[in-house]
Design a protein around this motif. Sequence first.
Motif, PDB file in Angstrom:
ATOM      1  N   GLY A 140      56.388  71.228  94.033  1.00 43.41           N
ATOM      2  CA  GLY A 140      55.636  71.201  92.770  1.00 43.41           C
ATOM      3  C   GLY A 140      54.152  71.291  93.068  1.00 43.41           C
ATOM      4  N   CYS A 141      53.787  72.290  93.869  1.00 44.83           N
ATOM      5  CA  CYS A 141      52.413  72.379  94.426  1.00 44.83           C
ATOM      6  C   CYS A 141      51.382  72.810  93.398  1.00 44.83           C
ATOM      7  CB  CYS A 141      52.400  73.350  95.592  1.00 44.83           C
ATOM      8  SG  CYS A 141      52.831  75.047  95.092  1.00 44.83           S
ATOM      9  N   GLY A 142      51.808  73.277  92.210  1.00 47.61           N
ATOM     10  CA  GLY A 142      50.848  73.739  91.203  1.00 47.61           C
ATOM     11  C   GLY A 142      50.007  74.880  91.739  1.00 47.61           C
ATOM     12  N   GLY A 198      59.852  78.621  92.871  1.00 47.13           N
ATOM     13  CA  GLY A 198      61.210  78.096  93.006  1.00 47.13           C
ATOM     14  C   GLY A 198      61.352  76.780  92.297  1.00 47.13           C
ATOM     15  N   ASN A 199      62.619  76.373  92.141  1.00 47.48           N
ATOM     16  CA  ASN A 199      62.925  75.104  91.486  1.00 47.48           C
ATOM     17  C   ASN A 199      63.228  74.074  92.574  1.00 47.48           C
ATOM     18  OD1 ASN A 199      64.097  72.949  90.079  1.00 47.48           O
ATOM     19  ND2 ASN A 199      64.939  74.331  88.531  1.00 47.48           N
ATOM     20  N   ILE A 200      62.532  72.962  92.552  1.00 44.31           N
ATOM     21  CA  ILE A 200      62.736  71.991  93.632  1.00 44.31           C
ATOM     22  C   ILE A 200      64.118  71.347  93.555  1.00 44.31           C
ATOM     23  CG2 ILE A 200      60.267  71.571  93.880  1.00 44.31           C
ATOM     24  CD1 ILE A 200      60.778  68.767  92.584  1.00 44.31           C
ATOM     25  N   ASP A 238      56.604  75.980  93.554  1.00 48.62           N
ATOM     26  CA  ASP A 238      56.438  75.540  92.166  1.00 48.62           C
ATOM     27  C   ASP A 238      57.264  76.444  91.255  1.00 48.62           C
ATOM     28  OD1 ASP A 238      54.149  73.579  90.729  1.00 48.62           O
ATOM     29  OD2 ASP A 238      55.007  75.118  89.404  1.00 48.62           O
ATOM     30  N   LEU A 239      57.731  75.828  90.162  1.00 50.57           N
ATOM     31  CA  LEU A 239      58.530  76.525  89.162  1.00 50.57           C
ATOM     32  C   LEU A 239      57.706  77.567  88.403  1.00 50.57           C
ATOM     33  CD1 LEU A 239      61.428  76.081  88.068  1.00 50.57           C
ATOM     34  CD2 LEU A 239      60.501  74.385  86.504  1.00 50.57           C
ATOM     35  N   VAL A 279      55.196  65.059  89.711  1.00 51.04           N
ATOM     36  CA  VAL A 279      56.229  66.112  89.720  1.00 51.04           C
ATOM     37  C   VAL A 279      57.632  65.482  89.657  1.00 51.04           C
ATOM     38  CG1 VAL A 279      57.221  67.996  91.073  1.00 51.04           C
ATOM     39  CG2 VAL A 279      54.737  67.714  90.979  1.00 51.04           C
ATOM     40  N   LEU A 307      53.436  65.667  94.487  1.00 45.78           N
ATOM     41  CA  LEU A 307      52.286  64.901  94.004  1.00 45.78           C
ATOM     42  C   LEU A 307      51.893  65.226  92.570  1.00 45.78           C
ATOM     43  CD1 LEU A 307      50.163  65.304  97.260  1.00 45.78           C
ATOM     44  CD2 LEU A 307      51.583  63.351  96.598  1.00 45.78           C
ATOM     45  N   PHE A 308      51.369  64.237  91.906  1.00 44.99           N
ATOM     46  CA  PHE A 308      50.905  64.291  90.525  1.00 44.99           C
ATOM     47  C   PHE A 308      52.099  64.392  89.563  1.00 44.99           C
ATOM     48  CE2 PHE A 308      47.514  66.370  87.534  1.00 44.99           C
ATOM     49  CZ  PHE A 308      47.472  65.195  86.810  1.00 44.99           C
ATOM     50  N   TYR A 338      41.157  65.259  94.091  1.00 47.68           N
ATOM     51  CA  TYR A 338      42.164  65.791  95.016  1.00 47.68           C
ATOM     52  C   TYR A 338      41.816  65.439  96.469  1.00 47.68           C
ATOM     53  CZ  TYR A 338      44.673  68.615  91.514  1.00 47.68           C
ATOM     54  OH  TYR A 338      45.443  69.029  90.451  1.00 47.68           O
ATOM     55  N   GLN A 355      61.392  65.432  86.805  1.00 50.26           N
ATOM     56  CA  GLN A 355      62.842  65.597  87.084  1.00 50.26           C
ATOM     57  C   GLN A 355      63.548  64.486  86.299  1.00 50.26           C
ATOM     58  OE1 GLN A 355      62.793  68.453  88.601  1.00 50.26           O
ATOM     59  NE2 GLN A 355      60.590  68.050  88.787  1.00 50.26           N
ATOM     60  N   HIS A 393      46.079  70.570  96.593  1.00 48.75           N
ATOM     61  CA  HIS A 393      46.401  69.636  97.677  1.00 48.75           C
ATOM     62  C   HIS A 393      46.708  70.409  98.962  1.00 48.75           C
ATOM     63  CE1 HIS A 393      47.711  66.677  94.362  1.00 48.75           C
ATOM     64  NE2 HIS A 393      46.814  65.996  95.052  1.00 48.75           N
TER      65      HIS A 393
HETATM   66  C1  SAM Z   1      51.131  67.938  86.795  1.00 46.26           C
HETATM   67  S1  SAM Z   1      51.526  69.391  87.664  1.00 46.26           S
HETATM   68  C2  SAM Z   1      51.048  68.964  89.337  1.00 46.26           C
HETATM   69  C3  SAM Z   1      50.762  70.170  90.195  1.00 46.26           C
HETATM   70  C4  SAM Z   1      50.207  69.848  91.585  1.00 46.26           C
HETATM   71  N1  SAM Z   1      51.110  69.044  92.382  1.00 46.26           N
HETATM   72  C5  SAM Z   1      48.870  69.187  91.466  1.00 46.26           C
HETATM   73  O1  SAM Z   1      48.750  68.020  91.834  1.00 46.26           O
HETATM   74  O2  SAM Z   1      47.913  69.839  91.020  1.00 46.26           O
HETATM   75  C6  SAM Z   1      53.288  69.330  87.749  1.00 46.26           C
HETATM   76  C7  SAM Z   1      53.861  70.554  88.433  1.00 46.26           C
HETATM   77  O3  SAM Z   1      55.242  70.364  88.676  1.00 46.26           O
HETATM   78  C8  SAM Z   1      55.867  71.612  88.558  1.00 46.26           C
HETATM   79  N2  SAM Z   1      57.317  71.365  88.407  1.00 46.26           N
HETATM   80  C9  SAM Z   1      57.921  70.565  87.504  1.00 46.26           C
HETATM   81  N3  SAM Z   1      59.264  70.607  87.679  1.00 46.26           N
HETATM   82  C10 SAM Z   1      59.497  71.447  88.716  1.00 46.26           C
HETATM   83  C11 SAM Z   1      60.682  71.898  89.367  1.00 46.26           C
HETATM   84  N4  SAM Z   1      61.890  71.498  88.979  1.00 46.26           N
HETATM   85  N5  SAM Z   1      60.559  72.768  90.403  1.00 46.26           N
HETATM   86  C12 SAM Z   1      59.326  73.182  90.810  1.00 46.26           C
HETATM   87  N6  SAM Z   1      58.172  72.796  90.217  1.00 46.26           N
HETATM   88  C13 SAM Z   1      58.255  71.926  89.192  1.00 46.26           C
HETATM   89  C14 SAM Z   1      55.181  72.232  87.358  1.00 46.26           C
HETATM   90  O4  SAM Z   1      55.364  73.629  87.292  1.00 46.26           O
HETATM   91  C15 SAM Z   1      53.734  71.826  87.601  1.00 46.26           C
HETATM   92  O5  SAM Z   1      53.033  72.788  88.352  1.00 46.26           O
END
Ligand code: SAM
Length: 260
Positions: A46-48, A91-93, A67-68, A111, A108-109, A20, A115, A52
């Motif tokens: 999609g910050c997980g 939230g949903n991006i 993040d969802l 995300v 990142l990663f 990271y 979609q 980051h």
């Molecule tokens: C592989 S993880 C990456 C998390 C973080 N960015 C990282 O690098 O550790 C993918 C993330 O995308 C989020 N995600 C996927 N679709 C999403 C959406 N429509 N809205 C918000 N988050 C979403 C998931 O919940 C998950 O936490």
Amino acid sequence: MDKFNLYAKYYNLLYKDKDYTGEVEYIDKIISSFSQDKASALLDLGCGTGIHADLFSERGYIVDGVDLSEQMIAEAKENYSSNSKLRFFTGNINDFRIDKKYEVVTSLFHVISYQNSNNALLNSFKTAAAHLDKDGLFIFDFWYGPGVLTDLPTSRVKELENEEIKVKRSATPVMHNELNVVDVNYNIEIVNKVTKSSETIDEKHSMRYLFRPEIENYLQQSQFKLIGFYHWLSFDAPGMSSWNGVAIAKKYKHENWSLD
Ligand SMILES: C[S@@+](CC[C@H](N)C(=O)[O-])C[C@H]1O[C@@H](n2cnc3c(N)ncnc32)[C@H](O)[C@@H]1O
């Protein structure tokens, strides 16, 4: 140990070797190369669990993450409760809106590859655009189509272990080539080495692999111009062996198109 703890421990173990710090350094380099002024406010889509985001804050950014997954956001809030430069939202991006503009939006990663419909992709890009002023940057990585089709996904087994848990993760991919989507079906067996209790989790991750012309098209529809397109963690063009690409887009003003 309850289910959530086991699952969180599994995630920590799975990504413990992910660099990271190196990734944030790379994105920071992209930001300083492509933005005119020093950027300070960053939104991470999609910050997980916020890793980051925390590392960006160490480099001087004020960061909001969305993040969802409530679990991921709960963990982010708990891990970084003392960091006043960070805020986290569930939230949903595809439709997330907050009344704030940023200089940079990241995702990142993989995300963006989550979609996997045209609508979800376009709406995520519109979310990025809605939170940037003119010349703001949107930076995201994704599964790169030519690389995925050159080196097709195969079944894999990964075994990991630390002093607390032992994990066996089997991944079985199913290609949906008419949709540019790969379903990665995970079967995860987690054993608590202390209590000997175990748990099995089945998860399906439907990932879309993307190609440059469609990325450019969706970006253009959401007020962006593609200004950089590389193999992840490099400044080289992605090749047929690149699974992971990174796109850098700049927001331009479009007179006849207003955001919701
Ligand atoms: C592989 S993880 C990456 C998390 C973080 N960015 C990282 O690098 O550790 C993918 C993330 O995308 C989020 N995600 C996927 N679709 C999403 C959406 N429509 N809205 C918000 N988050 C979403 C998931 O919940 C998950 O936490």
